[in-house]
Design a protein around this motif. Sequence first.
Motif, PDB file in Angstrom:
ATOM      1  N   PRO A 157     -66.841 -18.575  -7.483  1.00  0.00           N
ATOM      2  CA  PRO A 157     -66.936 -17.196  -7.993  1.00  0.00           C
ATOM      3  C   PRO A 157     -65.676 -16.371  -7.740  1.00  0.00           C
ATOM      4  CG  PRO A 157     -68.275 -17.464  -6.017  1.00  0.00           C
ATOM      5  CD  PRO A 157     -67.826 -18.835  -6.413  1.00  0.00           C
ATOM      6  N   GLY A 158     -64.833 -16.340  -8.727  1.00  0.00           N
ATOM      7  CA  GLY A 158     -63.586 -15.590  -8.628  1.00  0.00           C
ATOM      8  C   GLY A 158     -62.468 -16.340  -9.322  1.00  0.00           C
ATOM      9  N   THR A 159     -61.371 -15.669  -9.573  1.00  0.00           N
ATOM     10  CA  THR A 159     -60.217 -16.300 -10.212  1.00  0.00           C
ATOM     11  C   THR A 159     -58.987 -16.151  -9.322  1.00  0.00           C
ATOM     12  OG1 THR A 159     -59.605 -14.271 -11.402  1.00  0.00           O
ATOM     13  CG2 THR A 159     -61.076 -15.810 -12.535  1.00  0.00           C
ATOM     14  N   LEU A 160     -58.076 -17.099  -9.465  1.00  0.00           N
ATOM     15  CA  LEU A 160     -56.765 -16.983  -8.832  1.00  0.00           C
ATOM     16  C   LEU A 160     -55.832 -16.393  -9.877  1.00  0.00           C
ATOM     17  CD1 LEU A 160     -54.898 -17.705  -6.358  1.00  0.00           C
ATOM     18  CD2 LEU A 160     -54.278 -19.756  -7.663  1.00  0.00           C
ATOM     19  N   ASN A 161     -55.280 -15.232  -9.597  1.00  0.00           N
ATOM     20  CA  ASN A 161     -54.385 -14.577 -10.544  1.00  0.00           C
ATOM     21  C   ASN A 161     -52.936 -14.925 -10.215  1.00  0.00           C
ATOM     22  OD1 ASN A 161     -56.641 -13.450 -11.604  1.00  0.00           O
ATOM     23  ND2 ASN A 161     -56.205 -11.359 -10.993  1.00  0.00           N
ATOM     24  N   VAL A 162     -52.218 -15.386 -11.232  1.00  0.00           N
ATOM     25  CA  VAL A 162     -50.813 -15.765 -11.059  1.00  0.00           C
ATOM     26  C   VAL A 162     -49.958 -14.937 -12.008  1.00  0.00           C
ATOM     27  CG1 VAL A 162     -49.135 -17.642 -11.174  1.00  0.00           C
ATOM     28  CG2 VAL A 162     -51.477 -18.116 -10.409  1.00  0.00           C
ATOM     29  N   ARG A 163     -49.068 -14.145 -11.436  1.00  0.00           N
ATOM     30  CA  ARG A 163     -48.162 -13.326 -12.246  1.00  0.00           C
ATOM     31  C   ARG A 163     -46.953 -14.175 -12.626  1.00  0.00           C
ATOM     32  NH1 ARG A 163     -48.070  -8.083 -13.141  1.00  0.00           N
ATOM     33  NH2 ARG A 163     -49.546  -7.712 -11.427  1.00  0.00           N
ATOM     34  N   ILE A 164     -46.767 -14.380 -13.927  1.00  0.00           N
ATOM     35  CA  ILE A 164     -45.764 -15.315 -14.422  1.00  0.00           C
ATOM     36  C   ILE A 164     -44.345 -14.797 -14.208  1.00  0.00           C
ATOM     37  CG2 ILE A 164     -44.982 -16.581 -16.459  1.00  0.00           C
ATOM     38  CD1 ILE A 164     -47.774 -17.299 -15.242  1.00  0.00           C
ATOM     39  N   LEU A 165     -43.448 -15.715 -13.831  1.00  0.00           N
ATOM     40  CA  LEU A 165     -42.043 -15.358 -13.677  1.00  0.00           C
ATOM     41  C   LEU A 165     -41.440 -15.058 -15.052  1.00  0.00           C
ATOM     42  CD1 LEU A 165     -40.834 -18.053 -11.100  1.00  0.00           C
ATOM     43  CD2 LEU A 165     -41.661 -15.732 -10.655  1.00  0.00           C
ATOM     44  N   PRO A 166     -40.525 -14.096 -15.129  1.00  0.00           N
ATOM     45  CA  PRO A 166     -39.926 -13.734 -16.424  1.00  0.00           C
ATOM     46  C   PRO A 166     -39.324 -14.919 -17.172  1.00  0.00           C
ATOM     47  CG  PRO A 166     -39.386 -12.079 -14.787  1.00  0.00           C
ATOM     48  CD  PRO A 166     -40.071 -13.199 -14.042  1.00  0.00           C
ATOM     49  N   ASP A 167     -38.743 -15.877 -16.455  1.00  0.00           N
ATOM     50  CA  ASP A 167     -38.113 -17.020 -17.120  1.00  0.00           C
ATOM     51  C   ASP A 167     -39.125 -17.918 -17.827  1.00  0.00           C
ATOM     52  OD1 ASP A 167     -35.621 -16.198 -16.334  1.00  0.00           O
ATOM     53  OD2 ASP A 167     -35.435 -17.622 -14.670  1.00  0.00           O
ATOM     54  N   ASP A 168     -40.396 -17.794 -17.478  1.00  0.00           N
ATOM     55  CA  ASP A 168     -41.432 -18.637 -18.088  1.00  0.00           C
ATOM     56  C   ASP A 168     -42.252 -17.897 -19.140  1.00  0.00           C
ATOM     57  OD1 ASP A 168     -40.651 -20.810 -16.678  1.00  0.00           O
ATOM     58  OD2 ASP A 168     -42.357 -20.885 -15.316  1.00  0.00           O
ATOM     59  N   GLU A 169     -41.770 -16.734 -19.548  1.00  0.00           N
ATOM     60  CA  GLU A 169     -42.503 -15.946 -20.546  1.00  0.00           C
ATOM     61  C   GLU A 169     -42.712 -16.722 -21.841  1.00  0.00           C
ATOM     62  OE1 GLU A 169     -42.039 -11.896 -23.264  1.00  0.00           O
ATOM     63  OE2 GLU A 169     -40.580 -12.344 -21.709  1.00  0.00           O
ATOM     64  N   SER A 170     -41.681 -17.445 -22.294  1.00  0.00           N
ATOM     65  CA  SER A 170     -41.803 -18.173 -23.558  1.00  0.00           C
ATOM     66  C   SER A 170     -42.859 -19.274 -23.455  1.00  0.00           C
ATOM     67  CB  SER A 170     -40.455 -18.772 -23.973  1.00  0.00           C
ATOM     68  OG  SER A 170     -39.974 -19.671 -22.988  1.00  0.00           O
ATOM     69  N   LYS A 171     -42.975 -19.903 -22.291  1.00  0.00           N
ATOM     70  CA  LYS A 171     -43.994 -20.938 -22.100  1.00  0.00           C
ATOM     71  C   LYS A 171     -45.394 -20.326 -22.150  1.00  0.00           C
ATOM     72  CE  LYS A 171     -41.096 -23.855 -19.115  1.00  0.00           C
ATOM     73  NZ  LYS A 171     -40.998 -24.454 -17.755  1.00  0.00           N
ATOM     74  N   MET A 214     -42.881  -7.491 -17.559  1.00  0.00           N
ATOM     75  CA  MET A 214     -42.175  -8.655 -18.086  1.00  0.00           C
ATOM     76  C   MET A 214     -41.850  -8.386 -19.542  1.00  0.00           C
ATOM     77  SD  MET A 214     -43.488 -12.594 -18.179  1.00  0.00           S
ATOM     78  CE  MET A 214     -44.855 -12.231 -19.247  1.00  0.00           C
ATOM     79  N   LYS A 215     -40.592  -8.171 -19.850  1.00  0.00           N
ATOM     80  CA  LYS A 215     -40.229  -7.857 -21.223  1.00  0.00           C
ATOM     81  C   LYS A 215     -38.904  -8.510 -21.556  1.00  0.00           C
ATOM     82  CE  LYS A 215     -39.885  -4.066 -24.518  1.00  0.00           C
ATOM     83  NZ  LYS A 215     -40.899  -4.587 -25.400  1.00  0.00           N
ATOM     84  N   LYS A 216     -38.856  -9.181 -22.676  1.00  0.00           N
ATOM     85  CA  LYS A 216     -37.666  -9.878 -23.103  1.00  0.00           C
ATOM     86  C   LYS A 216     -37.373  -9.494 -24.539  1.00  0.00           C
ATOM     87  CE  LYS A 216     -35.819 -14.607 -23.236  1.00  0.00           C
ATOM     88  NZ  LYS A 216     -36.137 -16.026 -22.982  1.00  0.00           N
ATOM     89  N   LYS A 217     -36.098  -9.322 -24.862  1.00  0.00           N
ATOM     90  CA  LYS A 217     -35.724  -8.904 -26.207  1.00  0.00           C
ATOM     91  C   LYS A 217     -35.510 -10.127 -27.084  1.00  0.00           C
ATOM     92  CE  LYS A 217     -32.976  -5.292 -28.355  1.00  0.00           C
ATOM     93  NZ  LYS A 217     -31.914  -4.303 -28.137  1.00  0.00           N
ATOM     94  N   TYR A 218     -36.110 -10.122 -28.260  1.00  0.00           N
ATOM     95  CA  TYR A 218     -36.032 -11.252 -29.163  1.00  0.00           C
ATOM     96  C   TYR A 218     -35.426 -10.831 -30.497  1.00  0.00           C
ATOM     97  CZ  TYR A 218     -39.266 -13.961 -26.242  1.00  0.00           C
ATOM     98  OH  TYR A 218     -39.861 -14.644 -25.217  1.00  0.00           O
ATOM     99  N   GLY A 219     -34.682 -11.750 -31.103  1.00  0.00           N
ATOM    100  CA  GLY A 219     -34.318 -11.650 -32.504  1.00  0.00           C
ATOM    101  C   GLY A 219     -33.572 -10.406 -32.914  1.00  0.00           C
ATOM    102  N   ASN A 220     -32.656  -9.908 -32.102  1.00  0.00           N
ATOM    103  CA  ASN A 220     -31.893  -8.723 -32.469  1.00  0.00           C
ATOM    104  C   ASN A 220     -30.649  -9.167 -33.239  1.00  0.00           C
ATOM    105  OD1 ASN A 220     -31.117  -6.061 -32.633  1.00  0.00           O
ATOM    106  ND2 ASN A 220     -30.078  -6.078 -30.652  1.00  0.00           N
TER     107      ASN A 220
END
Length: 206
Positions: A113-127, A1-7
């Motif tokens: 005992p354990g965690t639920l892992n959620v991989r964030i959608l790219p559109d929600d990176e800023s959140k 997940m990579k987004k370009k900022y401030g160019n």
Amino acid sequence: MKKKYGNIRLSSSELGKMLLASQQTASRLLIRMEERGFIKRVLSGKKQNITLEEKGISALYEEMAELSDLLGIIENFSISGTVSSGLGEGRYYVSKKPYVVQFSEKLGIIPYPGTLNVRILPDDESKLRMLRANEGILIGGFESDDRTYGDVKAFGCKIKNVDCAAIFPYRSVYKDIIEIISSEYLRERLGLSDGDLVKIDFTIKN
């Protein structure tokens, strides 16, 4: 997940006018920001291409979180992602008694005992960045069995009205994953499998 900022592309003189400062002051500011790892500069004629580095992006989100705190803003938002299998370490860590005691006292959760892992959608990176920048609830680290267990930042949340908490170990290797704890086995309670889309609801009271 990579987004370009401030160019952006501008000269020191143009920046100076924006800041109501001299060209020399603006130039020194850019040099200091680059030295501290906030930006990357590439000279191009009389101007320069400036891109925010990861450290600079994080600093901006931290400033935004501090302003929200200062103004007493209550933020309601959701972050979406897909269920993902983790490295299997969550079960070990969240079962440690000093963590369990704090989860119970500070979050009202005795975790399954354990965690639920959620991989964030790219559109929600800023959140996700904004969430991480907030103070959250500190779950203190401790020493046990000749090793150190680090601090954890936590935020109360809900998935389909089930009370949960998002936890962010300070030493976590994850950048685009939220680890969720709950008193219930969430995969079974919500009928979730790897790849399923989930929405995590947060209320951040600053």
